[in-house]
Each structure stands twice: as C-alpha cells, then as structure tokens.
Scaffold this motif. Structure first.
Motif, PDB file in Angstrom:
ATOM      1  N   UNK A 221     133.286  42.163  51.737  1.00 40.80           N
ATOM      2  CA  UNK A 221     134.604  42.453  51.155  1.00 40.80           C
ATOM      3  C   UNK A 221     134.614  43.814  50.488  1.00 40.80           C
ATOM      4  N   UNK A 222     135.801  44.374  50.404  1.00 46.10           N
ATOM      5  CA  UNK A 222     136.032  45.597  49.629  1.00 46.10           C
ATOM      6  C   UNK A 222     137.202  45.318  48.686  1.00 46.10           C
ATOM      7  N   UNK A 232     133.585  43.755  57.570  1.00 49.10           N
ATOM      8  CA  UNK A 232     132.425  43.330  58.360  1.00 49.10           C
ATOM      9  C   UNK A 232     131.163  43.265  57.488  1.00 49.10           C
ATOM     10  N   UNK A 233     130.237  42.405  57.891  1.00 48.85           N
ATOM     11  CA  UNK A 233     128.987  42.231  57.151  1.00 48.85           C
ATOM     12  C   UNK A 233     128.264  43.573  56.982  1.00 48.85           C
ATOM     13  N   UNK A 234     127.886  43.868  55.734  1.00 46.88           N
ATOM     14  CA  UNK A 234     127.145  45.109  55.456  1.00 46.88           C
ATOM     15  C   UNK A 234     128.024  46.293  55.147  1.00 46.88           C
ATOM     16  N   UNK A 235     129.340  46.085  55.227  1.00 44.65           N
ATOM     17  CA  UNK A 235     130.278  47.195  55.011  1.00 44.65           C
ATOM     18  C   UNK A 235     131.006  47.072  53.673  1.00 44.65           C
ATOM     19  N   UNK A 236     130.490  46.204  52.796  1.00 44.71           N
ATOM     20  CA  UNK A 236     131.234  45.956  51.566  1.00 44.71           C
ATOM     21  C   UNK A 236     130.351  45.734  50.353  1.00 44.71           C
ATOM     22  N   UNK A 237     130.857  44.911  49.436  1.00 39.27           N
ATOM     23  CA  UNK A 237     130.263  44.795  48.101  1.00 39.27           C
ATOM     24  C   UNK A 237     129.499  43.492  47.851  1.00 39.27           C
ATOM     25  N   UNK A 238     129.385  42.626  48.858  1.00 38.15           N
ATOM     26  CA  UNK A 238     128.644  41.384  48.607  1.00 38.15           C
ATOM     27  C   UNK A 238     127.162  41.699  48.427  1.00 38.15           C
ATOM     28  N   UNK A 239     126.556  41.108  47.418  1.00 38.57           N
ATOM     29  CA  UNK A 239     125.133  41.331  47.141  1.00 38.57           C
ATOM     30  C   UNK A 239     124.288  40.447  48.067  1.00 38.57           C
ATOM     31  N   UNK A 240     124.029  40.964  49.256  1.00 35.57           N
ATOM     32  CA  UNK A 240     123.279  40.179  50.240  1.00 35.57           C
ATOM     33  C   UNK A 240     121.823  39.984  49.846  1.00 35.57           C
ATOM     34  N   UNK A 241     121.269  40.916  49.055  1.00 34.94           N
ATOM     35  CA  UNK A 241     119.890  40.731  48.572  1.00 34.94           C
ATOM     36  C   UNK A 241     119.806  39.413  47.796  1.00 34.94           C
ATOM     37  N   UNK A 261     133.762  39.726  61.445  1.00 29.47           N
ATOM     38  CA  UNK A 261     132.939  40.855  61.883  1.00 29.47           C
ATOM     39  C   UNK A 261     133.138  40.980  63.384  1.00 29.47           C
ATOM     40  N   UNK A 262     133.868  42.023  63.768  1.00 33.72           N
ATOM     41  CA  UNK A 262     134.196  42.204  65.188  1.00 33.72           C
ATOM     42  C   UNK A 262     133.656  43.542  65.673  1.00 33.72           C
ATOM     43  N   UNK A 272     121.694  44.637  59.923  1.00 32.92           N
ATOM     44  CA  UNK A 272     121.778  44.623  58.456  1.00 32.92           C
ATOM     45  C   UNK A 272     121.247  43.287  57.900  1.00 32.92           C
ATOM     46  N   UNK A 273     121.728  42.178  58.482  1.00 38.43           N
ATOM     47  CA  UNK A 273     121.302  40.851  58.018  1.00 38.43           C
ATOM     48  C   UNK A 273     119.794  40.638  58.205  1.00 38.43           C
ATOM     49  N   UNK A 274     119.295  41.058  59.355  1.00 43.01           N
ATOM     50  CA  UNK A 274     117.860  40.886  59.634  1.00 43.01           C
ATOM     51  C   UNK A 274     117.007  41.648  58.620  1.00 43.01           C
ATOM     52  N   UNK A 275     117.429  42.848  58.345  1.00 45.30           N
ATOM     53  CA  UNK A 275     116.680  43.698  57.403  1.00 45.30           C
ATOM     54  C   UNK A 275     116.711  43.088  55.987  1.00 45.30           C
ATOM     55  N   UNK A 276     117.906  42.665  55.570  1.00 39.80           N
ATOM     56  CA  UNK A 276     118.046  42.083  54.224  1.00 39.80           C
ATOM     57  C   UNK A 276     117.257  40.778  54.112  1.00 39.80           C
ATOM     58  N   UNK A 277     117.248  39.990  55.185  1.00 37.82           N
ATOM     59  CA  UNK A 277     116.540  38.708  55.174  1.00 37.82           C
ATOM     60  C   UNK A 277     115.027  38.939  55.065  1.00 37.82           C
TER      61      UNK A 277
END
Length: 280
Positions: A221-222, A232-241, A261-262, A272-277
């Motif tokens: 989200x922004x 889209x995932x990785x393009x906003x402010x959610x703290x995925x860490x 996410x399109x 992005x998700x793989x790296x954060x995971x």
C-alpha cells in the motif's frame, strides 16, 4: 525450507484454462486463489452449474503443472441488505464447499460483507447488529463445511463488520468450529490513520489467532492524499521484514498468495518476497 508463493488467478490476464495455468507455472508460482467467475468467465459458473466433472477437469489442469488450488475465492456480501441476494450468495458459497474436494482444494474463502449492497467504508459496519448477522451467516456456511470436511476461510478488512484482529477473534469464538479458519491480509487491516501502527496490529493478529491462519495474502500500500491505496508487493509501505519473520516462525510453508499485483510487477514482486523471506 522453500517459500510457497502463489497469486490470485484473476490478477493474471484472462485466457483459456491451460494457457492460464501455463503462465502461472512458468513464473515458478506454486499455488493460486481461484475465483471461478473471474478467471473462467467464458463458462457458466453461476449457482447450480458446478459438478464433480467440471471441478475435476479444472483441478486436473492445475495439478498437471503442480500448481495447488489453495483457495476457491467465493467472495460475497454475507449481510447483503437484500435477503434474496444474501441467500443467493450463501447458496453459491455452499455449492463451492460441496465440490471443493473435486478441485483438489480444502479452503473456500470470503470477506464478511457490508451493511450496504456495495462494499465501501462505513462506520455502520462496526455496530453490533452487523456482527451478529455475520455470525449467523458464517455459522450456516461452517455447518455445510463440516459435512464435507472443508475449511471456510474468512478474511477481515476495514470495510467490513470483521474489521480488526479483535473482531476476528470474537467471530472465531462465537462460531467455535475448527472448520472456520483465517485468511490474513495485513494491508486490509490498515487505514491512512493506523498504518504507522502496522507492526502492532499484525502482532495482535498473530497473538489472538496465529494458530488459525491458513493463508497469507500479500499486497502492498501507499498513502496518497491522505488515503490508503493498494500497490503491488514490494512497491509500498508494508513492513515485509516484520510480517515474514512472524510467518516463517509460526507458519512454515504457508501459501503466500499475492493479490493486487499484476503485470508488469509480478516477477519483481516474487523476487522481492523470496529475498525478504530468506532474510527473515
């Protein structure tokens, strides 16, 4: 342990079933949330149309490519002000429950609706009456799910009567059945006013019902002009860490389903998700 990343099938541009599955599989995605009416809009999937044969054929197409139908999306307004519409939605959801196993799927999912026919933000959703109506509808769905050994997945969101970790916990307690489980979408629990407390809100969800979470929805989200907008995932402010650290510890290999996410963002969001995971 490998990460289990999937996507809502209708976030991929519509195409014939085999081509759709091919596209999803080619990206290395392992699962989908499938909303029949959205992804297979060229066949009749309306109330009364489903059968074991149809479900098996669709399921087979995904199985061939080793893509799991993790969730059948059957989102509807379970407290629709028009009782006829409400009943129709409930019956359609029950039909998905009855044939879920033929799709090779164990979860049928929805959000909890709105006091208005159209789903939009209103504080009227937060009154006691809508909550009680949600409990009634969910109990009816769960009763059917218990007969067929299927899970009803419920997703909370600020536009709905189940709008917070606390109201979700209350719903779980009121319905009191293991056939009711949770689809957690952290972004759906945030507003422009609360997003800075996102870690607190997500932690509360894990503390209250971490054991009942069966799916993680991943979006971002922004904040634009004081309103929260999906990204889209990785393009906003959610703290995925923060989110993925909790997920990795509590729910190894859970289906993480990207939504909103399109293209052209899908491949970048997967990376992005793989790296954060990995870092979590």
């Amino acid at each position: 342990m490998k990460m289990n990343i999937g996507i809502r099938a209708h976030d991929i541009e519509n195409r014939p079933l085999e081509e759709l599955v091919e596209e999803i599989s080619s990206k290395g995605l392992t699962s989908v949330q499938l909303a029949l009416a959205k992804s297979l809009d060229y066949v009749n999937t309306g109330l009364g149309s489903l059968s074991p044969g149809f479900a098996h054929q669709v399921g087979q197409a995904f199985r061939k490519k080793e893509v799991q139908i993790a969730v059948l999306g059957c989102y509807f307004n379970m407290i629709h002000p028009d009782q006829t519409e409400r009943k129709k939605g409930i019956e359609r959801f029950k039909e998905h429950i009855r044939f879920a196993r033929d799709f090779g799927c164990s979860i049928v999912a929805t959000e909890t609706g709105n006091v208005n026919a159209e789903i939009s933000y209103t504080v009227e959703n937060f009154n006691e009456k809508p909550f009680i109506e949600v409990v009634e509808s969910v109990k009816e769905l769960v009763l059917e799910a218990e007969k067929f050994g299927v899970i009803v997945g419920v997703e909370a969101g600020v536009n709905h009567p189940i709008y917070s970790p606390k109201t979700m916990k209350r719903l779980l307690d009121e319905v009191n059945s293991n056939n009711l489980q949770v689809i957690l979408d952290p972004v759906n629990l945030l507003t422009a006013e609360t997003y800075q407390q996102q870690e607190e809100i997500v932690q509360e969800a894990f503390d209250l019902f971490g054991d009942r979470i069966v799916i993680l929805h991943a979006k971002d989200f922004v904040i634009e002009n004081g309103t929260l907008k999906f990204a889209p995932v990785g393009q906003g402010l959610l703290n995925y860490d923060f989110v993925l650290k909790l997920i990795k510890a509590k729910k190894p290999m859970i289906n993480i389903l990207m939504e909103d996410t399109r293209e052209p963002f899908i491949d970048g969001s997967i990376d992005f998700l793989k790296e954060k995971y990995q870092q979590a």
